[in-house]
Design an enzyme around this catalytic site. Structure first.
Site, PDB file in Angstrom:
ATOM      1  N   MET A   1      -8.209   8.907   9.705  1.00 25.75           N
ATOM      2  CA  MET A   1      -8.920   9.268   8.477  1.00 25.75           C
ATOM      3  C   MET A   1     -10.034  10.275   8.759  1.00 25.75           C
ATOM      4  O   MET A   1     -11.140  10.164   8.238  1.00 25.75           O
ATOM      5  CB  MET A   1      -9.484   8.011   7.797  1.00 25.75           C
ATOM      6  CG  MET A   1      -8.410   7.015   7.406  1.00 25.75           C
ATOM      7  SD  MET A   1      -9.063   5.419   6.854  1.00 25.75           S
ATOM      8  CE  MET A   1      -9.558   4.695   8.422  1.00 25.75           C
TER       9      MET A   1
ATOM     10  N   ASP B   1       0.813  -1.209   0.000  1.00 32.94           N
ATOM     11  CA  ASP B   1       0.000   0.000   0.000  1.00 32.94           C
ATOM     12  C   ASP B   1       0.854   1.270   0.000  1.00 32.94           C
ATOM     13  O   ASP B   1       2.067   1.227   0.222  1.00 32.94           O
ATOM     14  CB  ASP B   1      -0.927   0.015   1.219  1.00 32.94           C
ATOM     15  CG  ASP B   1      -2.122  -0.906   1.056  1.00 32.94           C
ATOM     16  OD1 ASP B   1      -2.409  -1.307  -0.080  1.00 32.94           O
ATOM     17  OD2 ASP B   1      -2.762  -1.234   2.072  1.00 32.94           O
TER      18      ASP B   1
ATOM     19  N   LYS C   1      -3.410   3.675  -2.795  1.00 35.86           N
ATOM     20  CA  LYS C   1      -4.006   4.864  -3.397  1.00 35.86           C
ATOM     21  C   LYS C   1      -3.271   6.089  -2.900  1.00 35.86           C
ATOM     22  O   LYS C   1      -2.746   6.122  -1.785  1.00 35.86           O
ATOM     23  CB  LYS C   1      -5.488   4.968  -3.057  1.00 35.86           C
ATOM     24  CG  LYS C   1      -5.803   5.279  -1.608  1.00 35.86           C
ATOM     25  CD  LYS C   1      -7.285   5.557  -1.429  1.00 35.86           C
ATOM     26  CE  LYS C   1      -7.585   5.898   0.028  1.00 35.86           C
ATOM     27  NZ  LYS C   1      -8.988   6.272   0.236  1.00 35.86           N
TER      28      LYS C   1
END
Length: 257
Positions: free
Chosen positions: A173, A39, A60
Site C-alpha cells: 500500500m 474483499d 473497496k
C-alpha cells in the site's frame, strides 16, 4: 429459528490472488460457511467453495467503500447471530495489514466464537512468483514488511528506519508514497539499490517494473504501474535477472549439444 451452525466467525486468508494458493483448511471453512463476507482482492473463483452460503461483497475499489469497517463489524455479528457460521474472506493473510484481529475482537465481545485460518501473504508470494527471494545468503539476512500508508494516511516512520538497514524492504500500500520512499533511500546514499514493483501479483493481470532507487519512478510511469502493487527494495531483486541469465546460458548449452 434453529441455526444449522452455532454463531461463529472464521477469518480466512484467501492468499495473494492465484486461486490455487488457497489452503485446504480455508476451503473447508468456506464449505462450512453460512455467510461469506469477502474483499475486493479476493479471487472470485474461491466463492465456488461456498456456493450454498450467502455471499456479500464488503471490499473497496478505487477508494470507494461498499461498507465502512464499523458496518462490517456489525454485519459479522448480525449474520452470525441470525445465520450461524460467518467466514470473513480476506486477501493475503488477515493478520498482515488485514484488520482480521480487530474483527475477531469485535465479534468476541458479543460472545461469538472466533477462529483464524492463515493465508499466504502477498508480501512473500508476489516477489517469489517473480523469482525475487526476500532473503538470500550473501545478499540479505532479513526483511521488513511495512505498510506504506498509515491510519493517518502518512508514510510510516519505519520506512526511514528500514532504509538505513541492509535488509530487503517490502512495502504494501505504498504506491501513493513512492516519491517519499525513494527520497528516504536516496538520503541513505542508496541510489543504485535495485527496486521491483509488482502489480496484481500472482494473477493473469500481473505487471512488473524493475529499476533502481534512481530510476524506479520513471519505470513506473513508462509501464503504467499502479495499485494494487507491492514495492520490493533490496539486492535480492538482482536474483531475478541472474536466474534469467542462467536459464539462457543453460538453454544455449543444451541446444549446442
Amino acid at each position: 429459528m434453529i441455526l444449522q451452525n452455532k454463531p461463529k466467525l472464521t477469518v480466512v486468508g484467501a492468499g495473494p490472488g492465484d486461486a490455487d494458493l488457497i489452503t485446504l483448511k480455508a476451503i473447508k471453512a468456506l464449505q462450512n460457511a453460512d455467510v461469506v463476507l469477502y474483499d475486493a482482492l479476493v479471487n472470485s473463483e474461491l466463492l465456488m467453495y461456498a456456493s450454498q452460503a450467502e455471499q456479500i461483497f464488503v471490499g473497496k475499489r478505487k477508494g470507494c467503500y461498499s461498507y465502512q469497517q464499523e458496518q462490517i463489524n456489525e454485519l459479522i455479528v448480525q449474520r452470525a447471530q441470525t445465520k450461524g457460521h460467518v467466514v470473513r474472506l480476506k486477501g493475503g493473510d488477515p493478520f498482515i495489514f488485514g484488520r482480521g484481529a480487530e474483527e475477531m475482537e469485535y465479534a468476541a465481545q458479543y460472545g461469538i466464537e472466533t477462529a483464524m485460518v492463515p493465508g499466504i501473504s502477498s508480501s512473500l508470494a508476489v516477489p517469489a512468483y517473480q523469482n525475487v527471494p526476500l532473503t538470500k545468503r550473501g545478499s540479505s539476512e532479513s526483511f521488513w514488511v511495512i505498510t506504506g500508508t498509515t491510519k493517518s494516511h502518512k508514510i510510516s516512520n519505519d520506512v526511514a528506519l528500514a532504509a538505513k538497514s541492509t535488509a530487503t524492504v517490502v512495502i504494501l500500500m505504498g504506491m501513493s508514497k513512492l516519491p517519499q520512499i525513494v527520497s528516504l533511500f536516496k538520503a541513505e546514499g542508496k541510489h543504485e539499490l535495485p527496486v521491483a514493483i509488482i502489480q496484481n501479483g500472482t494473477t493473469p493481470e500481473e505487471k512488473i517494473g524493475v529499476g533502481t532507487v534512481d530510476t524506479i519512478e520513471t519505470v513506473v510511469a513508462e509501464n503504467g504501474l499502479s495499485n494494487p502493487a507491492i514495492i520490493v527494495l533490496g539486492e535480492v531483486v538482482r536474483h531475478r535477472e541472474t536466474l534469467q541469465k542462467v536459464y539462457a546460458e543453460a538453454k544455449q548449452t543444451t541446444t549446442s549439444i
